[in-house]
Design a protein around this motif. Structure first.
Motif, short mmCIF file in Angstrom:
data_model
loop_
_atom_site.label_atom_id
_atom_site.label_comp_id
_atom_site.label_asym_id
_atom_site.label_seq_id
_atom_site.Cartn_x
_atom_site.Cartn_y
_atom_site.Cartn_z
N GLY A 1 125.94 -38.73 -75.17
CA GLY A 1 126.52 -39.52 -76.25
C GLY A 1 125.76 -40.80 -76.49
O GLY A 1 125.55 -41.21 -77.64
N ALA B 1 122.60 -39.97 -78.35
CA ALA B 1 122.89 -39.75 -79.77
C ALA B 1 123.17 -41.07 -80.48
O ALA B 1 122.74 -41.28 -81.63
CB ALA B 1 124.09 -38.81 -79.92
N MET B 2 123.87 -41.98 -79.82
CA MET B 2 124.14 -43.29 -80.42
C MET B 2 122.84 -44.06 -80.66
O MET B 2 122.65 -44.67 -81.72
CB MET B 2 125.06 -44.10 -79.51
N LEU C 1 130.23 -42.93 -85.25
CA LEU C 1 130.12 -42.88 -83.79
C LEU C 1 131.46 -42.57 -83.14
O LEU C 1 131.56 -41.72 -82.24
CB LEU C 1 129.57 -44.21 -83.27
N VAL D 1 131.52 -40.11 -79.30
CA VAL D 1 130.38 -40.57 -78.52
C VAL D 1 130.83 -41.37 -77.30
O VAL D 1 130.31 -41.19 -76.20
CB VAL D 1 129.44 -41.41 -79.41
N LYS E 1 129.57 -35.00 -84.92
CA LYS E 1 130.40 -34.44 -83.85
C LYS E 1 129.77 -33.17 -83.29
O LYS E 1 129.69 -32.98 -82.07
CB LYS E 1 131.81 -34.15 -84.38
N VAL F 1 126.56 -33.91 -81.34
CA VAL F 1 126.84 -34.47 -80.02
C VAL F 1 127.37 -33.40 -79.07
O VAL F 1 126.96 -33.35 -77.90
CB VAL F 1 127.85 -35.64 -80.15
N ARG G 1 125.41 -32.32 -75.65
CA ARG G 1 126.07 -32.37 -74.33
C ARG G 1 125.93 -31.03 -73.61
O ARG G 1 125.68 -30.98 -72.40
CB ARG G 1 127.54 -32.75 -74.50
#
Length: 272
Positions: free
Chosen positions: A84, A87-88, A202, A207, A228, A231, A235
């Motif tokens: 997460g 990705a952020m 986010l 996240v 979504k 992410v 993961r």
């Protein structure tokens, strides 16, 4: 080549190039221009690599202070949280592309680029593709910091996940570039829109916190968020899992954002 004989003289006329040949030549020119623009945009990164480290302050603070608050069982919280954060970092970095454009608009550099022989599409593509390089560097730093603390590293899954994030990054960078053009030298407008959009994206992507226990309306909004699915897939890949449906949804989300962002960005550049 055809020959036409008239009044004892010979004149030569060239046949126009086939449409496919002209199209390939145009695409080749755009590709070459894109590489040139990308190389130009990467020079500050190579000359000042500390700028990449400076951008890592916030993600590392989140990693160090937020991850310990999550329920942890044999490193599972860190395994969930690190993708997460990656990705952020990708989303935040790509969303700043328009800010760099506004700086060039103030100095007049952008106008000089517009009147150069470079195609306008390549000005957008080069800047958008450039964002994938800092993302790779920042991902490597995050993984290097997290791996000694019970984070299980799966290199193949990481590479596939990063490729998925690169697609998403290109789309977000293109939209940010279009927003910079639309802001027309008004930084307050750019930052207001950027901040208003980024943080809901986010949060609705789960996240920082899982959304499984959230109210129905929140989960419904989350289902509409392409990030979504990216992410969730990242993961899975970072954990070494290969569920085809989850990965397909992640790539679909990345492709949708990439296609939409490039379409918006190219239209904005052609109209500028």
């Amino acid at each position: 080549m055809s020959t036409i004989v008239s009044a004892g003289s010979t004149a030569r006329t060239e046949r126009p190039a086939p449409p496919s040949t002209a199209r390939r030549a145009a695409l080749g020119r755009i590709a070459a221009d894109t590489i040139n623009v990308m190389s130009r945009e990467l020079r500050p990164v190579w000359h000042e690599p500390a700028s990449v480290l400076f951008a890592m302050v916030q993600p590392l603070v989140f990693l160090g202070l937020f991850a310990p608050l999550l329920p942890d069982s044999h490193g599972s919280a860190l395994q969930w949280f690190v993708p997460g954060i990656v990705a952020m970092t990708c989303l935040m970095g790509a969303s700043f592309t328009g800010a760099g454009l506004m700086d060039e608009m103030v100095t007049g550099s952008h106008e000089r680029m517009l009147v150069s022989p470079l195609s306008r599409s390549s000005l957008l593509l080069g800047r958008a593709f450039k964002e994938t390089v800092p993302m790779l560097m920042q991902t490597a730093i995050i993984l290097a910091v997290a791996t000694p603390f019970s984070f299980d590293l799966h290199p193949v899954g990481v590479l596939v996940g990063v490729a998925m994030l690169a697609l998403f990054s290109i789309g977000v960078a293109s939209m940010s570039y279009a927003l910079g053009l639309a802001s027309d030298g008004q930084p307050w407008l750019f930052w207001t829109v950027q901040q208003t959009v980024i943080f809901p994206l986010l949060l609705l992507a789960g996240v920082l916190l899982p959304l499984d226990g959230g109210p129905g309306w929140l989960r419904w909004l989350s289902d509409l968020n392409p990030l979504k699915y990216v992410v969730q897939a990242v993961r899975e890949l970072f954990a070494g899992s290969w569920h085809a449906d989850v990965i397909a949804q992640g790539f679909a989300g990345g492709l949708v954002i990439a296609a939409l962002g490039l379409w918006i960005g190219v239209r904005g550049m052609q109209r500028s």
